[in-house]
Design a protein around this motif. Structure first.
Motif, PDB file in Angstrom:
ATOM      1  N   HIS A 263      -4.322   4.335   2.070  1.00 49.31           N
ATOM      2  CA  HIS A 263      -4.177   3.126   1.319  1.00 49.31           C
ATOM      3  C   HIS A 263      -3.574   2.179   2.727  1.00 49.31           C
ATOM      4  O   HIS A 263      -3.879   1.178   2.727  1.00 49.31           O
ATOM      5  N   LEU A 264      -2.662   2.845   3.068  1.00 51.96           N
ATOM      6  CA  LEU A 264      -1.877   2.089   4.134  1.00 51.96           C
ATOM      7  C   LEU A 264      -2.761   1.725   5.396  1.00 51.96           C
ATOM      8  O   LEU A 264      -2.597   0.761   5.899  1.00 51.96           O
ATOM      9  N   GLU A 265      -3.557   2.728   5.929  1.00 50.32           N
ATOM     10  CA  GLU A 265      -4.458   2.523   6.796  1.00 50.32           C
ATOM     11  C   GLU A 265      -5.367   1.487   6.534  1.00 50.32           C
ATOM     12  O   GLU A 265      -5.868   0.710   7.497  1.00 50.32           O
ATOM     13  N   GLN A 266      -5.696   1.324   5.350  1.00 49.68           N
ATOM     14  CA  GLN A 266      -6.679   0.270   4.915  1.00 49.68           C
ATOM     15  C   GLN A 266      -6.037  -1.099   5.110  1.00 49.68           C
ATOM     16  O   GLN A 266      -6.634  -2.143   5.440  1.00 49.68           O
ATOM     17  N   ILE A 267      -4.852  -1.256   4.635  1.00 51.73           N
ATOM     18  CA  ILE A 267      -4.322  -2.478   4.520  1.00 51.73           C
ATOM     19  C   ILE A 267      -3.978  -2.967   5.785  1.00 51.73           C
ATOM     20  O   ILE A 267      -3.806  -4.155   6.127  1.00 51.73           O
ATOM     21  N   MET A 268      -3.766  -2.013   6.496  1.00 48.83           N
ATOM     22  CA  MET A 268      -3.398  -2.314   8.068  1.00 48.83           C
ATOM     23  C   MET A 268      -4.546  -2.892   8.895  1.00 48.83           C
ATOM     24  O   MET A 268      -4.478  -3.552   9.993  1.00 48.83           O
ATOM     25  N   MET A 269      -5.865  -2.749   8.183  1.00 51.67           N
ATOM     26  CA  MET A 269      -7.079  -3.409   8.662  1.00 51.67           C
ATOM     27  C   MET A 269      -7.012  -4.796   8.666  1.00 51.67           C
ATOM     28  O   MET A 269      -7.738  -5.779   9.352  1.00 51.67           O
ATOM     29  N   LEU A 270      -6.031  -5.292   7.817  1.00 51.59           N
ATOM     30  CA  LEU A 270      -6.010  -6.902   7.683  1.00 51.59           C
ATOM     31  C   LEU A 270      -4.719  -7.465   8.495  1.00 51.59           C
ATOM     32  O   LEU A 270      -4.302  -8.415   8.373  1.00 51.59           O
ATOM     33  N   HIS A 271      -4.526  -6.680   9.661  1.00 49.97           N
ATOM     34  CA  HIS A 271      -3.643  -6.935  10.655  1.00 49.97           C
ATOM     35  C   HIS A 271      -3.485  -8.461  11.076  1.00 49.97           C
ATOM     36  O   HIS A 271      -2.805  -9.325  11.165  1.00 49.97           O
ATOM     37  N   PRO A 272      -5.082  -8.720  11.539  1.00 52.22           N
ATOM     38  CA  PRO A 272      -4.996 -10.157  11.872  1.00 52.22           C
ATOM     39  C   PRO A 272      -4.421 -11.209  10.857  1.00 52.22           C
ATOM     40  O   PRO A 272      -3.982 -11.990  11.397  1.00 52.22           O
ATOM     41  N   MET A 273      -4.837 -11.154   9.500  1.00 60.15           N
ATOM     42  CA  MET A 273      -4.424 -11.611   8.611  1.00 60.15           C
ATOM     43  C   MET A 273      -2.805 -11.847   8.510  1.00 60.15           C
ATOM     44  O   MET A 273      -2.155 -12.874   8.316  1.00 60.15           O
ATOM     45  N   MET A 274      -2.341 -10.697   8.812  1.00 62.55           N
ATOM     46  CA  MET A 274      -0.639 -10.524   8.689  1.00 62.55           C
ATOM     47  C   MET A 274      -0.076 -11.454   9.965  1.00 62.55           C
ATOM     48  O   MET A 274       0.887 -12.173   9.640  1.00 62.55           O
ATOM     49  N   LYS A 275      -0.798 -11.597  11.041  1.00 65.10           N
ATOM     50  CA  LYS A 275      -0.369 -12.408  11.934  1.00 65.10           C
ATOM     51  C   LYS A 275      -0.598 -13.717  11.982  1.00 65.10           C
ATOM     52  O   LYS A 275       0.249 -14.485  12.372  1.00 65.10           O
TER      53      LYS A 275
ATOM     54  N   ILE B  97      -1.080  -8.675  -1.747  1.00 65.63           N
ATOM     55  CA  ILE B  97      -2.384  -8.038  -1.480  1.00 65.63           C
ATOM     56  C   ILE B  97      -2.199  -6.721  -1.504  1.00 65.63           C
ATOM     57  O   ILE B  97      -1.362  -6.136  -0.478  1.00 65.63           O
ATOM     58  N   SER B  98      -2.812  -5.815  -2.045  1.00 69.99           N
ATOM     59  CA  SER B  98      -2.657  -4.225  -2.425  1.00 69.99           C
ATOM     60  C   SER B  98      -3.936  -3.648  -2.287  1.00 69.99           C
ATOM     61  O   SER B  98      -4.964  -4.203  -2.843  1.00 69.99           O
ATOM     62  N   THR B  99      -4.000  -2.544  -1.562  1.00 69.79           N
ATOM     63  CA  THR B  99      -5.120  -1.590  -1.965  1.00 69.79           C
ATOM     64  C   THR B  99      -4.488  -0.325  -2.610  1.00 69.79           C
ATOM     65  O   THR B  99      -5.359   0.603  -2.651  1.00 69.79           O
ATOM     66  N   GLY B 100      -3.560  -0.520  -3.254  1.00 69.65           N
ATOM     67  CA  GLY B 100      -2.981   0.797  -4.089  1.00 69.65           C
ATOM     68  C   GLY B 100      -2.134   1.653  -3.322  1.00 69.65           C
ATOM     69  O   GLY B 100      -1.847   1.327  -2.317  1.00 69.65           O
TER      70      GLY B 100
ATOM     71  N   ALA C 163       0.924  -1.228   0.078  1.00 64.98           N
ATOM     72  CA  ALA C 163       0.087  -0.199  -0.013  1.00 64.98           C
ATOM     73  C   ALA C 163       0.780   1.069   0.100  1.00 64.98           C
ATOM     74  O   ALA C 163       1.723   1.206   0.633  1.00 64.98           O
ATOM     75  N   SER C 164       0.365   2.204  -0.576  1.00 62.43           N
ATOM     76  CA  SER C 164       1.103   3.454  -0.620  1.00 62.43           C
ATOM     77  C   SER C 164       0.853   4.132   0.881  1.00 62.43           C
ATOM     78  O   SER C 164      -0.146   3.576   1.534  1.00 62.43           O
ATOM     79  N   SER C 165       1.376   5.158   0.877  1.00 60.76           N
ATOM     80  CA  SER C 165       1.201   5.724   2.280  1.00 60.76           C
ATOM     81  C   SER C 165      -0.200   6.404   2.582  1.00 60.76           C
ATOM     82  O   SER C 165      -0.900   6.494   1.562  1.00 60.76           O
ATOM     83  N   GLY C 166      -0.639   6.802   3.474  1.00 60.61           N
ATOM     84  CA  GLY C 166      -1.901   7.264   3.997  1.00 60.61           C
ATOM     85  C   GLY C 166      -2.967   6.518   4.212  1.00 60.61           C
ATOM     86  O   GLY C 166      -2.822   5.230   4.836  1.00 60.61           O
TER      87      GLY C 166
ATOM     88  N   ILE D 220      -7.435  -4.679  -3.758  1.00 60.87           N
ATOM     89  CA  ILE D 220      -8.723  -4.175  -3.130  1.00 60.87           C
ATOM     90  C   ILE D 220      -9.003  -2.933  -3.386  1.00 60.87           C
ATOM     91  O   ILE D 220      -8.020  -1.967  -2.917  1.00 60.87           O
ATOM     92  N   GLU D 221      -9.968  -2.537  -4.053  1.00 58.58           N
ATOM     93  CA  GLU D 221     -10.328  -0.946  -4.561  1.00 58.58           C
ATOM     94  C   GLU D 221     -10.356  -0.262  -3.394  1.00 58.58           C
ATOM     95  O   GLU D 221     -11.048  -0.997  -2.297  1.00 58.58           O
ATOM     96  N   SER D 222     -10.048   0.810  -3.307  1.00 57.88           N
ATOM     97  CA  SER D 222     -10.115   1.932  -2.302  1.00 57.88           C
ATOM     98  C   SER D 222     -11.617   2.137  -1.797  1.00 57.88           C
ATOM     99  O   SER D 222     -12.668   2.308  -2.193  1.00 57.88           O
ATOM    100  N   PHE D 223     -11.802   2.066  -0.293  1.00 56.37           N
ATOM    101  CA  PHE D 223     -12.977   2.196   0.382  1.00 56.37           C
ATOM    102  C   PHE D 223     -13.745   3.696  -0.139  1.00 56.37           C
ATOM    103  O   PHE D 223     -14.579   3.659  -0.077  1.00 56.37           O
ATOM    104  N   SER D 224     -12.836   4.578  -0.256  1.00 58.44           N
ATOM    105  CA  SER D 224     -13.266   5.830  -0.651  1.00 58.44           C
ATOM    106  C   SER D 224     -13.884   6.092  -1.897  1.00 58.44           C
ATOM    107  O   SER D 224     -14.510   7.154  -2.368  1.00 58.44           O
TER     108      SER D 224
END
Length: 151
Positions: free
Chosen positions: A12-24, A83-86, A7-10, A107-111
């Motif tokens: 997009h990164l906040e969205q990808i970090m929502m997948l932290h449980p999967m990362m673990k 896995i990317s949110t762009g 994910a790029s910063s900001g 994953i297309e952006s939530f916004s």
């Protein structure tokens, strides 16, 4: 299975970090842009590449630099899935995954509710699984999968 979360910063990164449980749950790493934006990796290894904006004068040169940076990271980590949110900075690692016959989930952006992103339009052609967070986006991406919001 090793996962790359790109994910790029900001936002997009906040969205990808929502997948932290999967990362673990899996061997994982984060691929993002180097900026002054500070974020908590929550213990997940991360790599940064040059930040890019398509309106910059040195856009093409920076994209080439990011491609080389992504190649080094890809060869070091050897992810099975990206896995990317762009957005733009993540395109090289996604294309490298396809080149090395690995899976890409975009994953297309939530916004984005009423129009597609530039990165989304590009990755729609290459992603093995393309997820939208709003059902309305299926009109732009008819073969996508509606996954609901990741927030």
């Amino acid at each position: 299975m090793k996962l790359c979360f790109a994910a790029s910063s900001g936002g997009h990164l906040e969205q990808i970090m929502m997948l932290h449980p999967m990362m673990k749950e899996h061997e994982s790493f984060i691929f993002t842009e180097k900026t002054n934006y500070k974020f908590d990796t929550k213990g997940i290894r991360n790599y940064t590449v040059t930040q890019i904006n398509r309106r910059e004068l040195l856009f093409v040169l920076k994209l080439c630099v990011i491609f080389i940076q992504a190649l080094v990271i890809f060869l070091r980590e050897k992810p099975d899935v990206v896995i990317s949110t762009g957005a733009l900075a993540t395109v090289p690692i996604c294309l490298l995954a396809k080149l090395f016959r690995k899976k890409v989930i975009f994953i297309e952006s939530f916004s984005k509710i009423n129009s597609p992103t530039i990165t989304g339009r590009l990755m729609y052609k290459y992603a093995d699984l393309f997820l939208v967070q709003w059902e309305e986006m299926k009109k732009f991406y008819p073969n996508s999968t509606y996954g609901g919001g990741i927030y």
